[in-house]
Motif scaffolding. Structure first.
Motif, PDB file in Angstrom:
ATOM      1  N   ASP A  14      38.446  60.876  95.587  1.00 55.36           N
ATOM      2  CA  ASP A  14      37.642  61.984  96.065  1.00 55.36           C
ATOM      3  C   ASP A  14      39.073  62.681  97.066  1.00 55.36           C
ATOM      4  O   ASP A  14      38.274  63.912  97.378  1.00 55.36           O
ATOM      5  CB  ASP A  14      36.540  62.553  96.193  1.00 55.36           C
ATOM      6  CG  ASP A  14      35.776  61.835  95.081  1.00 55.36           C
ATOM      7  OD1 ASP A  14      35.890  62.001  94.561  1.00 55.36           O
ATOM      8  OD2 ASP A  14      34.641  61.123  95.307  1.00 55.36           O
ATOM      9  N   GLU A  15      39.804  62.456  96.619  1.00 54.49           N
ATOM     10  CA  GLU A  15      40.933  62.055  98.477  1.00 54.49           C
ATOM     11  C   GLU A  15      42.095  63.090  97.830  1.00 54.49           C
ATOM     12  O   GLU A  15      42.702  62.569  96.794  1.00 54.49           O
ATOM     13  CB  GLU A  15      40.860  61.541  99.387  1.00 54.49           C
ATOM     14  CG  GLU A  15      39.981  60.571 100.090  1.00 54.49           C
ATOM     15  CD  GLU A  15      40.241  59.993 101.062  1.00 54.49           C
ATOM     16  OE1 GLU A  15      40.968  60.454 101.983  1.00 54.49           O
ATOM     17  OE2 GLU A  15      40.012  59.246 101.610  1.00 54.49           O
ATOM     18  N   ASN A  16      42.341  64.121  99.057  1.00 53.01           N
ATOM     19  CA  ASN A  16      44.124  64.311  98.704  1.00 53.01           C
ATOM     20  C   ASN A  16      45.049  63.863  99.431  1.00 53.01           C
ATOM     21  O   ASN A  16      44.640  63.628 100.592  1.00 53.01           O
ATOM     22  CB  ASN A  16      43.806  66.111  99.171  1.00 53.01           C
ATOM     23  CG  ASN A  16      42.863  67.022  98.236  1.00 53.01           C
ATOM     24  OD1 ASN A  16      42.920  66.652  96.780  1.00 53.01           O
ATOM     25  ND2 ASN A  16      41.983  67.371  98.640  1.00 53.01           N
ATOM     26  N   PHE A  17      46.256  63.884  99.290  1.00 52.20           N
ATOM     27  CA  PHE A  17      47.310  63.087  99.618  1.00 52.20           C
ATOM     28  C   PHE A  17      49.134  63.872  99.799  1.00 52.20           C
ATOM     29  O   PHE A  17      49.139  64.216  98.387  1.00 52.20           O
ATOM     30  CB  PHE A  17      47.498  61.515  99.710  1.00 52.20           C
ATOM     31  CG  PHE A  17      46.253  61.088  99.706  1.00 52.20           C
ATOM     32  CD1 PHE A  17      46.204  60.445 100.793  1.00 52.20           C
ATOM     33  CD2 PHE A  17      45.336  60.352  98.970  1.00 52.20           C
ATOM     34  CE1 PHE A  17      44.855  59.834 101.527  1.00 52.20           C
ATOM     35  CE2 PHE A  17      44.500  59.824  98.590  1.00 52.20           C
ATOM     36  CZ  PHE A  17      44.399  59.461  99.928  1.00 52.20           C
ATOM     37  N   LEU A  18      49.126  64.098 101.230  1.00 55.26           N
ATOM     38  CA  LEU A  18      50.775  65.039 101.035  1.00 55.26           C
ATOM     39  C   LEU A  18      51.471  63.857 100.881  1.00 55.26           C
ATOM     40  O   LEU A  18      51.075  62.396 101.403  1.00 55.26           O
ATOM     41  CB  LEU A  18      50.259  65.536 102.550  1.00 55.26           C
ATOM     42  CG  LEU A  18      49.619  66.560 102.545  1.00 55.26           C
ATOM     43  CD1 LEU A  18      49.424  67.632 104.125  1.00 55.26           C
ATOM     44  CD2 LEU A  18      49.440  67.713 101.477  1.00 55.26           C
ATOM     45  N   MET A  19      52.940  63.658 100.070  1.00 57.47           N
ATOM     46  CA  MET A  19      53.537  62.560 100.197  1.00 57.47           C
ATOM     47  C   MET A  19      54.833  63.291 101.150  1.00 57.47           C
ATOM     48  O   MET A  19      55.826  64.347 100.461  1.00 57.47           O
ATOM     49  CB  MET A  19      54.396  62.535  98.511  1.00 57.47           C
ATOM     50  CG  MET A  19      52.747  61.866  97.750  1.00 57.47           C
ATOM     51  SD  MET A  19      52.292  61.118  98.180  1.00 57.47           S
ATOM     52  CE  MET A  19      50.132  60.983  97.499  1.00 57.47           C
ATOM     53  N   PRO A  20      54.898  61.703 101.805  1.00 59.48           N
ATOM     54  CA  PRO A  20      56.338  62.114 102.784  1.00 59.48           C
ATOM     55  C   PRO A  20      57.827  61.636 101.380  1.00 59.48           C
ATOM     56  O   PRO A  20      57.545  61.197 100.520  1.00 59.48           O
ATOM     57  CB  PRO A  20      55.962  60.679 103.408  1.00 59.48           C
ATOM     58  CG  PRO A  20      54.580  60.458 103.131  1.00 59.48           C
ATOM     59  CD  PRO A  20      54.385  61.003 102.366  1.00 59.48           C
ATOM     60  N   THR A  21      59.281  61.997 102.137  1.00 56.96           N
ATOM     61  CA  THR A  21      59.989  61.111 101.058  1.00 56.96           C
ATOM     62  C   THR A  21      60.723  59.838 100.948  1.00 56.96           C
ATOM     63  O   THR A  21      61.016  60.105  99.893  1.00 56.96           O
ATOM     64  CB  THR A  21      61.217  61.957 102.028  1.00 56.96           C
ATOM     65  OG1 THR A  21      61.199  61.497 103.324  1.00 56.96           O
ATOM     66  CG2 THR A  21      61.406  63.785 102.275  1.00 56.96           C
ATOM     67  N   ASP A  22      59.348  58.972 101.350  1.00 59.10           N
ATOM     68  CA  ASP A  22      59.890  57.580 101.776  1.00 59.10           C
ATOM     69  C   ASP A  22      58.903  56.679 100.276  1.00 59.10           C
ATOM     70  O   ASP A  22      58.625  55.627 100.557  1.00 59.10           O
ATOM     71  CB  ASP A  22      59.683  56.731 102.513  1.00 59.10           C
ATOM     72  CG  ASP A  22      59.670  56.662 103.505  1.00 59.10           C
ATOM     73  OD1 ASP A  22      58.216  58.079 104.029  1.00 59.10           O
ATOM     74  OD2 ASP A  22      58.970  56.326 104.534  1.00 59.10           O
TER      75      ASP A  22
END
Length: 796
Positions: free
Chosen positions: A118-126
């Motif tokens: 149920d959670e949203n995540f932003l993705m770093p480049t690594d």
């Protein structure tokens, strides 16, 4: 990274006269500007080049387009590109340090993003989600970002042009308290907006967004900038309706932007009114914004130059009017243009421009600046004072003025109070910090007393004075300083007051800890409301460990995860030990190890000690290795960890270091632990001296250590020490009492004969009521010892 320290001070330099004579009227104008109107701050992130998943074509161009647009309409824009996980943590820390209360914030992110559970995540480049437990250390929780920003912002507009594809299809992750693996899904899940916020998603929940291909910008970002430029006078939620319609038409019905709003007042993107507003219901303004107005006057800036180099030495502040000083040094017109040929590494050169809006000032970053408007804004985020050779931060840049190239060095002098007692992740600090074990108490106290006398309305100086007093074990003085800081709305002071209530119970009782009392929790709750990660950690840990219901424990876990998102290693250690607890409700060894390893990788001494414990015992799938365990414990001890010395003592006692026991070395290490408040260090050293007769020690030394251990609150260690003490001959117990009298400053002969001289000394220290019982005497003296020389409870 592109993130700089920004306080509420902005500089307006209007020619040489204004640069050299900043009047009280100007300062009053700045003060009114700061306290009466909110800042406009834009935090823009673009990620496109990924290490382990497919790259994204237009995200960098999209982020740059938005950053340029927001800068043109009056926002102080801090944009960063290609952020890995550590850099994202540092960016969030910078946000916490940069943004003052009552700020209007825009956050824009272009890059990979997915929902897991149920959670949203932003993705770093690594990002590399190799195991189900990697999510907290590889991805950035959108919920945490919103909560962190929402605690500082007056209003918030969050724009996410993400979900362009799902590079983690089929991968699973554990994101909640319970051990439940969830699959990474397309798009974002619905998200609740913090108070007075608008969340804008480039596409609807669970759907993918288009990147625009050869058009150069995504349909969403292109439409947003076009419409926001055209309809600047409209409230943001109104213009977003036009954006939604435009994107739907451009994509022929395949993409429909979506919003979640909790706005309770009109919010404008640069074009609307921005005057003084009443505080939002239920929210108070925190921090040192008003007192941050401290002009860098001529007598605080030293300028030296030769044929090619110019050096400016000035107190560390949020902005230094370097242009005015350069104009004077180079004897050129204040309005001359300067070309920046080499940018500074630890800050930014910016131009302060007049604005037609009520805010009055706008900061813009540019390669060509007018000298009379050029300021240097330093980047000071997590600078460890112990890593600096002197209380000075240096930076340099190259400029060309009137055809002449010059190298400019800026030397920023750190206030002694900040240098000696600044705290980590302190939103109202200056970014220079020491951990508690790194504070030199006397030097810190003297520096902060001077700072408080010179600037009594600056909350951080009072808070830092409290840290120095706490290091000196003067709890009353520490409490007074923290109370003053809290009255000045220094956010970290509320955590300090709550922690002080707990520390007082531990100062002479050892490390055993139970649920925090209600008054301490109340202070932690105030700190959480003000966005303090230390308060998030302490309240979250208490709720996780002692919560009466599953809901309480879940809230505690979420608070710890929010603190972790800011890189707070305390929360990593707490969660690691929680999941490693075999008797706990959420036992998960592999998950626990992942948290502890992340802490150690960030240089935390508790992470070091915990990794030593894992290797010593072969826990959580970690290989048992004595040499590796010793190395971790030694690193922790060298940097001040309170119980790591006793861990090394145990290894020497059991022969795990050299292949055979070394009792003298064991006692020496146990003694270090005891002096740091570890009762087991005293109990174990006493047993070894009494039963193994190590060289360099006599039996009376066992009585001293046993009594000191019994005076500390640790039931197991107290019982072990009592058995040792009560098994010693009376003469040796009396010799121990005489040694304690010597440590308390009395001149007595240590002979085991507790005669008139010893009795007089006993009366002199106020322990005559202990009577003739040798055990009662030595325990009374041990209690007096800890009152006179208490250990550092803030290390536990």
């Amino acid at each position: 990274m592109g993130f700089v320290r920004i306080w509420a001070v902005v500089w307006l330099v209007i020619g040489t006269g204004a640069a050299h004579a900043q009047t009280d009227a100007v300062e009053r104008g700045m003060l009114q500007l700061i306290t009466g109107t909110p800042e406009r701050y834009a935090f823009v992130v673009g990620n496109g080049s990924y290490d382990n998943v497919p790259d994204l074509e237009n995200t960098i161009a999209d982020a740059k387009l938005v950053a340029t647009f927001l800068g043109e309409i009056g926002y102080t824009v801090f944009d960063s590109y290609e952020l890995d996980k550590r850099e994202f943590e540092e960016a969030m820390q910078s946000f916490m340090l940069d943004v003052q209360p009552d700020t209007d914030v825009v956050f824009y992110f272009a890059g990979h993003g997915v929902q897991i559970g149920d959670e949203n995540f932003l993705m770093p480049t690594d990002v590399a989600l190799e195991t189900a437990y990697d999510v907290p250390f590889e991805a950035v929780s959108l919920t945490s970002v919103l909560q962190i920003m929402g605690s500082r912002a007056r209003s918030m507009v969050v724009i996410l042009d993400s979900c362009r594809d799902n590079p983690f299809a089929g991968r699973t992750g554990v994101v909640g308290l319970a051990e439940i693996e969830a699959t990474a899904q397309d798009g974002f899940a619905a998200e609740r907006a913090p108070i007075n916020s608008l969340l804008v998603f480039s596409t609807s929940p669970g759907a993918l967004a288009y990147d625009g291909g050869e058009a150069g910008n995504s349909p969403f970002t292109a439409s947003f900038v076009e419409i926001a430029s055209r309809e600047r006078g409209e409230p943001v939620d109104t213009l977003m309706k036009s954006v939604r319609r435009e994107v739907y038409e451009r994509t022929e019905g395949l993409q429909l932007p979506w919003e979640a709003s909790s706005l309770i007042e009109p919010v404008f993107l640069g074009g609307g009114p921005l005057g003084a507003r009443a505080p939002l219901p239920g929210r108070t303004v925190s921090g040192d914004a008003a007192s941050a107005v401290a002009a860098v006057l001529d007598d605080t800036v030293t300028v030296t130059s030769d044929a090619s180099d110019i050096t400016l030495r000035t107190p560390l502040s949020d902005a230094v009017p370097v242009g005015a000083h350069l104009a004077d040094t180079l004897s050129v017109a204040p309005g001359s243009l300067v070309n920046v040929s080499q940018s500074p590494k630890r800050g930014r050169l910016m131009e302060v421009l007049p604005s037609s809006g009520t805010r009055g000032l706008v900061l813009l970053n540019a390669a060509t600046l007018r000298l009379d408007r050029m300021v240097y804004k330093p980047t000071v985020n997590r600078e460890r004072a112990t890593g600096l050779e002197a209380p000075v931060i240096a930076d340099s840049f190259s400029v060309t003025v009137a055809g002449e190239a010059r190298e400019v060095e800026v030397q920023l002098e750190i206030d002694p109070c900040d240098f000696h007692a600044g705290d980590h992740l302190d939103a109202d600090g200056v970014g220079v910090a020491r951990y508690p074990n790194e504070i030199e108490p006397e030097a810190a106290r003297a520096a902060c007393l001077a700072a408080v006398a010179a600037a009594p309305d600056v909350g951080r100086f009072h808070y830092q004075l409290g840290r120095a007093e706490l290091a000196l074990r003067d709890f009353e003085a520490a409490e007074r300083a923290f109370q003053t800081a809290a009255q000045l709305r220094h956010a970290r002071a509320f955590h300090a007051l709550g922690a002080l209530i707990i520390d007082r119970r531990q100062a002479t009782e050892g490390q055993a800890r139970s649920a925090a009392p209600a008054d301490a929790l109340g202070f932690f709750e105030e700190g959480v409301a003000l966005g303090d990660p230390y308060a998030m950690h302490s309240l979250g840990l208490d709720m996780l460990k002692f919560g009466a219901s599953e809901r309480d424990r879940t809230i505690g876990f979420e608070l710890l995860m929010r603190s972790l998102e800011l890189g707070h290693t305390f929360s990593m250690n707490a969660l690691g030990l929680y999941f490693l607890d075999e008797d706990g409700p959420n036992h998960s060894p592999e998950r626990g190890v992942s948290f502890l390893r992340a802490s150690a990788e960030r240089g935390d001494i508790y992470g070091y000690a915990n990794m030593g414990f894992l290797h010593l015992n072969g826990l959580g799938g970690v290989a048992q290795d004595n040499a590796t365990a010793f190395d971790w414990f030694r690193r922790a001890s060298d940097e001040g960890h309170p119980t790591a010395p006793s861990s090394i003592g145990r290894m020497y006692n059991s022969g795990q270091i050299d292949g055979r026991p070394n009792y003298a070395a064991a006692v020496e290490w146990y003694d270090i632990g005891l002096e740091r408040g570890d009762a087991w260090g005293g109990a174990n050293a006493a047993w070894i001296i009494a039963n193994r007769a190590p060289s360099g020690f006599v039996v009376g030394d066992a009585a001293v250590r046993a009594a000191k251990a019994m005076a500390l609150r640790n039931d197991g260690a107290e019982e072990a020490a009592r058995k040792v003490l009560e098994g010693l001959p009376r003469r040796e117990i009396d010799a121990g009492a005489q040694r304690l009298l010597s440590e308390l400053g009395q001149n007595v002969v240590v002979d085991g004969q507790f005669g008139p001289q010893s009795r007089a000394a006993l009366a002199a220290v106020g322990a005559a009521s202990a009577g003739d019982d040798p055990v009662a005497r030595v325990l009374a003296l041990a209690a007096l010892y800890w009152r006179a020389s208490p250990f550092r409870p803030d290390l536990y």
